[in-house]
Design a protein around this motif. Structure first.
Motif, PDB file in Angstrom:
ATOM      1  N   ASN A  69       0.821  -0.893   0.028  1.00 35.47           N
ATOM      2  CA  ASN A  69       0.100   0.227   0.027  1.00 35.47           C
ATOM      3  C   ASN A  69       0.804   1.087  -0.016  1.00 35.47           C
ATOM      4  N   SER A  70       0.393   2.419   0.459  1.00 32.79           N
ATOM      5  CA  SER A  70       1.159   3.721   0.342  1.00 32.79           C
ATOM      6  C   SER A  70       2.290   3.791   1.252  1.00 32.79           C
ATOM      7  N   PHE A  71       1.941   3.040   2.497  1.00 35.97           N
ATOM      8  CA  PHE A  71       2.939   2.930   3.433  1.00 35.97           C
ATOM      9  C   PHE A  71       3.799   1.745   3.778  1.00 35.97           C
ATOM     10  N   TYR A  72       3.581   0.637   2.972  1.00 37.67           N
ATOM     11  CA  TYR A  72       4.369  -0.748   3.587  1.00 37.67           C
ATOM     12  C   TYR A  72       4.128  -1.530   2.283  1.00 37.67           C
ATOM     13  N   ASP A  73       5.286  -2.677   2.504  1.00 42.38           N
ATOM     14  CA  ASP A  73       4.889  -3.653   1.727  1.00 42.38           C
ATOM     15  C   ASP A  73       5.513  -4.974   2.136  1.00 42.38           C
ATOM     16  N   LEU A  74       5.063  -6.207   1.611  1.00 43.55           N
ATOM     17  CA  LEU A  74       5.174  -7.322   2.257  1.00 43.55           C
ATOM     18  C   LEU A  74       5.353  -8.509   1.116  1.00 43.55           C
ATOM     19  N   ASP A  75       6.318  -9.281   1.617  1.00 43.79           N
ATOM     20  CA  ASP A  75       6.671 -10.272   0.570  1.00 43.79           C
ATOM     21  C   ASP A  75       6.420 -11.768   0.980  1.00 43.79           C
ATOM     22  N   PHE A  76       5.472 -12.652   0.344  1.00 47.29           N
ATOM     23  CA  PHE A  76       5.289 -13.955   0.687  1.00 47.29           C
ATOM     24  C   PHE A  76       6.400 -15.025   0.486  1.00 47.29           C
ATOM     25  N   LYS A  77       6.630 -15.794   1.328  1.00 49.50           N
ATOM     26  CA  LYS A  77       7.541 -16.880   0.929  1.00 49.50           C
ATOM     27  C   LYS A  77       6.937 -18.255   1.819  1.00 49.50           C
ATOM     28  N   ILE A  78       6.974 -19.159   1.010  1.00 46.29           N
ATOM     29  CA  ILE A  78       6.321 -20.537   1.406  1.00 46.29           C
ATOM     30  C   ILE A  78       7.554 -21.433   2.009  1.00 46.29           C
ATOM     31  N   MET A  79       7.287 -21.728   3.345  1.00 47.44           N
ATOM     32  CA  MET A  79       8.169 -22.324   4.358  1.00 47.44           C
ATOM     33  C   MET A  79       8.040 -23.930   4.074  1.00 47.44           C
ATOM     34  N   VAL A  80       8.785 -24.517   3.035  1.00 48.36           N
ATOM     35  CA  VAL A  80       8.604 -25.908   2.768  1.00 48.36           C
ATOM     36  C   VAL A  80       9.691 -26.426   2.103  1.00 48.36           C
ATOM     37  N   ASP A  81       9.963 -27.600   2.055  1.00 49.12           N
ATOM     38  CA  ASP A  81      11.238 -28.066   1.276  1.00 49.12           C
ATOM     39  C   ASP A  81      10.411 -28.199  -0.093  1.00 49.12           C
ATOM     40  N   THR A  82      11.429 -27.745  -1.217  1.00 44.89           N
ATOM     41  CA  THR A  82      10.710 -27.675  -2.582  1.00 44.89           C
ATOM     42  C   THR A  82      10.345 -28.911  -3.051  1.00 44.89           C
ATOM     43  N   LYS A  83      10.933 -29.994  -2.624  1.00 42.94           N
ATOM     44  CA  LYS A  83      10.904 -31.351  -2.996  1.00 42.94           C
ATOM     45  C   LYS A  83       9.571 -31.808  -2.687  1.00 42.94           C
ATOM     46  N   TYR A  84       8.997 -31.340  -1.352  1.00 41.23           N
ATOM     47  CA  TYR A  84       7.846 -31.608  -0.930  1.00 41.23           C
ATOM     48  C   TYR A  84       6.728 -31.024  -1.747  1.00 41.23           C
ATOM     49  N   MET A  85       6.971 -30.001  -2.422  1.00 45.61           N
ATOM     50  CA  MET A  85       5.967 -29.194  -3.329  1.00 45.61           C
ATOM     51  C   MET A  85       5.818 -30.141  -4.468  1.00 45.61           C
ATOM     52  N   GLU A  86       6.997 -30.411  -4.919  1.00 49.90           N
ATOM     53  CA  GLU A  86       7.019 -31.412  -6.070  1.00 49.90           C
ATOM     54  C   GLU A  86       6.479 -32.765  -5.996  1.00 49.90           C
ATOM     55  N   ALA A  87       6.775 -33.421  -4.803  1.00 50.51           N
ATOM     56  CA  ALA A  87       6.300 -34.640  -4.553  1.00 50.51           C
ATOM     57  C   ALA A  87       4.735 -34.500  -4.182  1.00 50.51           C
ATOM     58  N   ARG A  88       4.176 -33.636  -3.821  1.00 48.44           N
ATOM     59  CA  ARG A  88       2.700 -33.434  -3.636  1.00 48.44           C
ATOM     60  C   ARG A  88       2.039 -33.127  -4.860  1.00 48.44           C
ATOM     61  N   ARG A  89       2.742 -32.529  -5.723  1.00 49.60           N
ATOM     62  CA  ARG A  89       1.948 -32.041  -7.156  1.00 49.60           C
ATOM     63  C   ARG A  89       1.881 -33.437  -7.945  1.00 49.60           C
ATOM     64  N   MET A  90       3.289 -34.134  -7.969  1.00 50.73           N
ATOM     65  CA  MET A  90       3.205 -35.188  -8.844  1.00 50.73           C
ATOM     66  C   MET A  90       2.562 -36.729  -8.011  1.00 50.73           C
ATOM     67  N   LEU A  91       2.458 -36.785  -6.793  1.00 50.56           N
ATOM     68  CA  LEU A  91       1.850 -38.023  -6.347  1.00 50.56           C
ATOM     69  C   LEU A  91       0.529 -37.769  -5.841  1.00 50.56           C
ATOM     70  N   SER A  92      -0.012 -36.638  -5.888  1.00 51.41           N
ATOM     71  CA  SER A  92      -1.263 -36.504  -5.248  1.00 51.41           C
ATOM     72  C   SER A  92      -2.255 -36.751  -6.441  1.00 51.41           C
ATOM     73  N   PRO A  93      -3.552 -37.147  -6.088  1.00 52.72           N
ATOM     74  CA  PRO A  93      -4.581 -37.445  -7.061  1.00 52.72           C
ATOM     75  C   PRO A  93      -4.866 -35.924  -7.936  1.00 52.72           C
ATOM     76  N   THR A  94      -5.053 -36.175  -9.306  1.00 47.55           N
ATOM     77  CA  THR A  94      -5.042 -34.833  -9.867  1.00 47.55           C
ATOM     78  C   THR A  94      -6.793 -34.305  -9.778  1.00 47.55           C
ATOM     79  N   ILE A  95      -6.940 -33.079  -9.970  1.00 43.31           N
ATOM     80  CA  ILE A  95      -8.353 -32.759  -9.812  1.00 43.31           C
ATOM     81  C   ILE A  95      -8.505 -31.715 -10.788  1.00 43.31           C
ATOM     82  N   THR A  96      -9.989 -31.992 -11.340  1.00 43.39           N
ATOM     83  CA  THR A  96     -10.055 -31.066 -12.657  1.00 43.39           C
ATOM     84  C   THR A  96     -11.404 -30.462 -12.014  1.00 43.39           C
ATOM     85  N   GLU A  97     -11.607 -29.139 -12.296  1.00 45.17           N
ATOM     86  CA  GLU A  97     -12.919 -28.478 -12.380  1.00 45.17           C
ATOM     87  C   GLU A  97     -13.685 -28.388 -13.823  1.00 45.17           C
ATOM     88  N   PHE A  98     -14.747 -29.202 -13.996  1.00 46.88           N
ATOM     89  CA  PHE A  98     -14.967 -29.090 -15.507  1.00 46.88           C
ATOM     90  C   PHE A  98     -15.916 -27.745 -15.597  1.00 46.88           C
TER      91      PHE A  98
END
Length: 249
Positions: A69-98
């Motif tokens: 905003n006009s007075f402050y800024d903030l950055d987001f960071k996910i605190m997790v092993d990137t391999k965890y993110m990769e594993a969850r993406r590739m090994l979790s069931p896929t989901i599709t919104e039709f």
């Protein structure tokens, strides 16, 4: 009720929460609901009394923070092993919104398992000297790459909100301010050396956040210790609610 650290549960959140565009047909970014939570918190009152705006990715080419905003800024960071993110993406069931309200699940992209590291446990037994030696390559550990990855992340010279993508809670106990403060104390003790390390590198604000049942909890760092800052109902974000319900179904 007396709270016991040994009874603290750490539950995995659905990958829909923290992996961008996990649901095919429904583009979604965790930065959107984090912005909503921040705008529902006392950040707005204490940081200029203005709502925060999420900066578009094409406008972040020069290292700008995620929200401002006009007075402050903030950055987001996910605190997790990137391999965890990769594993969850590739090994979790896929989901599709039709179409809105119609969702289907399919098989995972890959089969098998992956070895990943818990960020909290990586730093639990460390001190600041250990981290500096690991950074310089003087100490070799199996989890060394994960630790260095996090050290680089927290060395960024920005006001930062670290998001632990887990549900920290107690069985049969609702999360109130007392419980939230207790959980924060537990996390703060484990991450003290990391907070100290960030202080050596930058002089910017540090906040840490996590989910606790139906609450989004924010802690603020002061003198290498995390303190309770605010707590927001996750129902404040329709996007978070949708991603959570869709991911856990």
């Amino acid at each position: 009720m007396e709270l016991d650290k040994n009874k603290l549960l750490i539950k995995q959140l659905p990958p829909t929460i923290y992996i961008k565009n996990f649901i095919d047909g429904h583009p979604a970014n965790y930065e959107d609901f984090l912005t909503t939570f921040i705008n529902s918190s006392k950040f707005v009152t204490y940081k200029g009394n203005q709502a925060f705006i999420l900066r578009k990715h094409e406008e972040q080419n020069h290292g700008e923070a995620d929200i401002f905003n006009s007075f402050y800024d903030l950055d987001f960071k996910i605190m997790v092993d990137t391999k965890y993110m990769e594993a969850r993406r590739m090994l979790s069931p896929t989901i599709t919104e039709f179409c809105p309200g119609v969702v289907g699940k399919g098989p995972s992209r890959l089969k098998g398992e992956r070895k990943v590291y818990d960020i909290i446990k990586c730093f639990r037994s460390m001190n600041i000297d250990d981290l500096i030696k690991i950074e310089k390559g003087l100490i070799k550990l199996p989890e060394g790459k994960t630790i260095i990855q996090v050290l680089k992340k927290v060395s960024v010279n920005k006001n930062m909100l670290l998001f632990l993508p887990y549900d920290y809670c107690f069985e049969n106990t609702s999360t109130n301010a007392e419980a939230a403060k207790f959980i924060i104390d537990c996390i703060s003790e484990d991450l003290q050396c990391l907070l100290e390390y960030r202080h050596l590198k930058v002089c910017k604000d540090t906040y840490l956040s996590f989910i606790s049942k139906e609450c989004f909890v924010i802690a603020q760092e002061k003198d290498n210790v995390l303190h309770y800052y605010d707590m927001i109902k996750t129902s404040q974000s329709n996007l978070y609610t949708y991603l959570y319900e869709t991911g856990k179904a």
